[in-house]
Design a protein around this motif. Structure first.
Motif, PDB file in Angstrom:
ATOM      1  N   SER A 172       0.829  -1.199   0.000  1.00  9.97           N
ATOM      2  CA  SER A 172       0.000   0.000   0.000  1.00  9.97           C
ATOM      3  C   SER A 172       0.866   1.253   0.000  1.00  9.97           C
ATOM      4  N   PHE A 173       0.242   2.355  -0.408  1.00  9.13           N
ATOM      5  CA  PHE A 173       0.942   3.643  -0.387  1.00  9.13           C
ATOM      6  C   PHE A 173       1.334   3.971   1.046  1.00  9.13           C
ATOM      7  N   PRO A 174       2.596   4.303   1.294  1.00  8.95           N
ATOM      8  CA  PRO A 174       3.095   4.449   2.671  1.00  8.95           C
ATOM      9  C   PRO A 174       2.690   5.759   3.345  1.00  8.95           C
ATOM     10  N   SER A 175       1.415   5.867   3.667  1.00 12.24           N
ATOM     11  CA  SER A 175       0.920   7.083   4.313  1.00 12.24           C
ATOM     12  C   SER A 175       1.542   7.302   5.682  1.00 12.24           C
ATOM     13  N   PHE A 176       2.042   6.231   6.289  1.00 11.92           N
ATOM     14  CA  PHE A 176       2.683   6.329   7.602  1.00 11.92           C
ATOM     15  C   PHE A 176       3.837   7.311   7.608  1.00 11.92           C
TER      16      PHE A 176
ATOM     17  N   THR B 299       0.136  15.851  -0.004  1.00  7.73           N
ATOM     18  CA  THR B 299      -0.436  16.820  -0.928  1.00  7.73           C
ATOM     19  C   THR B 299      -1.738  16.316  -1.531  1.00  7.73           C
ATOM     20  N   ASN B 300      -1.860  14.995  -1.721  1.00  9.85           N
ATOM     21  CA  ASN B 300      -3.109  14.359  -2.131  1.00  9.85           C
ATOM     22  C   ASN B 300      -3.007  12.877  -1.807  1.00  9.85           C
ATOM     23  N   GLU B 301      -4.045  12.094  -2.161  1.00  5.98           N
ATOM     24  CA  GLU B 301      -4.069  10.689  -1.756  1.00  5.98           C
ATOM     25  C   GLU B 301      -2.971   9.856  -2.411  1.00  5.98           C
ATOM     26  N   ASN B 302      -2.367  10.358  -3.472  1.00  2.80           N
ATOM     27  CA  ASN B 302      -1.332   9.616  -4.187  1.00  2.80           C
ATOM     28  C   ASN B 302       0.051  10.248  -4.108  1.00  2.80           C
TER      29      ASN B 302
END
Length: 285
Positions: A24-28, A47-50
């Motif tokens: 998954s995208f590493p939002s952490f 800056t945005n979800e991606n």
């Protein structure tokens, strides 16, 4: 990029995943990270979800000295990390692509000089080992911890809507492109040609201001370095974009002026002086 002062801290918490597409995208990553025994940090914001953007910096006498501008972007099923190291690679971004194996997250660029591989191995939830490696066998490894954001005294004047409008981070700052203009290679003495080029130069300045892309412009006094002036470009995401929007400036295009470009980190409030500009001049240039 001869060195990456602090490699981007990219890995994914949770169970090991056998396939890249499952990572998954590493939002952490949002937050502040500190390298062991050094005043070196990375700070990331969404800056945005991606996409996440970050800064690598060192603290010296309480001042933040930025060494890298970082970006993590999800493009379809790929995750790309880019780094712009201040003063290296002609201030161009270098990209690395994520691969994953045996609980280690590796960002790869086989064509780069050094590093070619940046590896992240989680040790605990808030700690990891970072290994920076080249194809030549050159290698360095260090550890980093995720640290709690320092709680500062609340700012009674803080205006959340204004900060959002100006694109400010939590420190009231943002990234710009700083442009230095110096005397170019064209040594013509054709006054009509020179006047026409600099007329177009001023017209281009006004156009960029109206577009919200230029917030500071002005000439230098006489100096031994042949510096002629400077621009601070706003809402311009890369040096390549900055070059593109200035390539049709007649003075630059015809080599009367030569432009050099640098990422710059400054107050997001800088643009707020612009509404006052038309109230204080008596004569136009």
């Amino acid at each position: 990029m001869k060195t990456l002062l602090i490699a981007t801290l990219l890995f994914c918490w949770g169970a090991a995943q056998p396939l890249f597409s499952q990572v998954s995208f590493p939002s952490f990553l949002e937050g502040t990270w500190k390298v062991d025994n050094k005043e070196q940090y990375e700070e990331w914001g969404r800056t945005n979800e991606n996409e996440l953007k970050g800064l690598s910096y060192e603290l010296k006498n309480g001042q933040k000295i930025v060494s890298e501008y970082l970006k993590l972007t999800k493009i379809n099923d790929r995750i790309i990390y880019t780094a712009l190291v201040v003063g290296q690679n002609y201030n161009q971004e270098v990209s690395f692509e994520l691969t994953y194996q045996d609980s280690t997250y590796t960002f790869v660029n086989e064509e780069h000089d050094f590093p070619n591989y940046i590896r992240y191995t989680p040790i605990t939830t808030n700690r990891l080992r970072i290994t920076v490696e080249g194809k030549s066998g050159k290698i360095s490894s260090f550890y980093a911890n995720k640290i709690a954001s320092k709680t500062s005294e609340a700012n009674p004047k803080y205006d959340q809507e204004l900060a959002k409008k100006l694109g400010a981070d939590d420190y009231g700052m943002k990234s710009y492109i700083f442009v230095l203009l110096k005397t170019g290679e064209n040594k013509t003495t054709d006054k009509q040609f020179i006047n026409e080029c600099f007329k177009g130069h001023m017209e281009n300045i006004n156009r960029l201001v109206k577009n919200g892309q230029l917030i500071v412009a002005g000439p230098f006094g006489k100096n031994e370095n042949n510096l002629r002036g400077l621009f601070i470009l706003n809402n311009v995401t890369s040096i390549d974009t900055a070059k593109h929007i200035l390539e049709n400036d007649p003075a630059i295009k015809n080599e009367l002026l030569e432009a050099s470009f640098y990422p710059w980190y400054g107050s997001a409030a800088l643009a707020e002086y612009l509404p006052q500009v038309d109230k204080i001049w008596k004569k136009q240039h």
